[in-house]
Write a protein that holds these residues in place. Structure first.
Motif, PDB file in Angstrom:
ATOM      1  N   GLY A  65       0.837  -1.282  -0.022  1.00  0.00           N
ATOM      2  CA  GLY A  65       0.119  -0.036   0.060  1.00  0.00           C
ATOM      3  C   GLY A  65       0.718   1.346  -0.033  1.00  0.00           C
ATOM      4  N   MET A  66       1.816   1.228  -0.692  1.00  0.00           N
ATOM      5  CA  MET A  66       2.833   2.353  -0.599  1.00  0.00           C
ATOM      6  C   MET A  66       2.440   3.211  -2.091  1.00  0.00           C
ATOM      7  SD  MET A  66       6.856   3.118  -0.545  1.00  0.00           S
ATOM      8  CE  MET A  66       7.540   2.885  -2.001  1.00  0.00           C
ATOM      9  N   SER A  67       2.134   4.364  -1.909  1.00  0.00           N
ATOM     10  CA  SER A  67       1.870   5.236  -3.007  1.00  0.00           C
ATOM     11  C   SER A  67       2.874   6.448  -3.050  1.00  0.00           C
ATOM     12  CB  SER A  67       0.261   5.701  -3.244  1.00  0.00           C
ATOM     13  OG  SER A  67      -0.003   6.432  -1.902  1.00  0.00           O
ATOM     14  N   GLY A  68       4.304   6.192  -2.880  1.00  0.00           N
ATOM     15  CA  GLY A  68       5.085   7.064  -3.044  1.00  0.00           C
ATOM     16  C   GLY A  68       5.898   6.800  -1.441  1.00  0.00           C
ATOM     17  N   SER A  69       7.243   7.399  -1.654  1.00  0.00           N
ATOM     18  CA  SER A  69       7.851   7.352  -0.487  1.00  0.00           C
ATOM     19  C   SER A  69       8.289   8.537   0.223  1.00  0.00           C
ATOM     20  CB  SER A  69       9.351   6.740  -0.904  1.00  0.00           C
ATOM     21  OG  SER A  69      10.344   6.298   0.177  1.00  0.00           O
ATOM     22  N   PRO A  70       7.925   8.838   1.567  1.00  0.00           N
ATOM     23  CA  PRO A  70       7.510   7.693   2.551  1.00  0.00           C
ATOM     24  C   PRO A  70       5.878   7.512   2.809  1.00  0.00           C
ATOM     25  CG  PRO A  70       8.356   9.563   3.830  1.00  0.00           C
ATOM     26  CD  PRO A  70       8.369   9.924   2.343  1.00  0.00           C
ATOM     27  N   THR A  71       5.562   6.727   2.755  1.00  0.00           N
ATOM     28  CA  THR A  71       4.079   6.377   3.162  1.00  0.00           C
ATOM     29  C   THR A  71       3.847   5.683   4.647  1.00  0.00           C
ATOM     30  OG1 THR A  71       3.519   5.981   0.968  1.00  0.00           O
ATOM     31  CG2 THR A  71       2.127   4.892   2.707  1.00  0.00           C
TER      32      THR A  71
END
Length: 97
Positions: free
Chosen positions: A44-50
């Protein structure tokens, strides 16, 4: 409450988010290195950081799974690489409530 931060290797904003979490909440935080788009989708990562609070992104998914830098919106609606301390505190408090 389980706090987890998903990030890519050498994310320049990871330490800032971890610092803001330490200021906003008295809970342990784990980190998870995400190396593939498939892993970004799975966790569920939509970009770093999440930030995930009990497995849920309190700031809502920001589009497609991504290994790129994530942008949030500050209180004035301006793009920022991490939520403010107040935004993090509100997200953690809302989840706890």
């Amino acid at each position: 409450m389980r706090l987890e931060v998903l990030h890519v290797a050498d994310c320049p904003h990871l330490s800032v988010l971890l610092d803001r979490l330490a200021q906003a909440a008295d809970h342990p935080v784990t980190t998870r290195l995400i190396e593939t788009t498939a892993d970004a989708e799975h966790y569920g990562m939509s970009g770093s950081p999440t930030l995930l609070v009990d497995g849920t992104d309190p700031f809502g998914p920001d589009g497609q799974p991504s290994l790129s830098c994530r942008l949030y919106r500050d209180e004035a609606g301006r793009p920022t690489p991490v939520p403010s301390v107040d935004q993090v505190r509100a997200a953690v408090t809302e989840d706890a409530g």
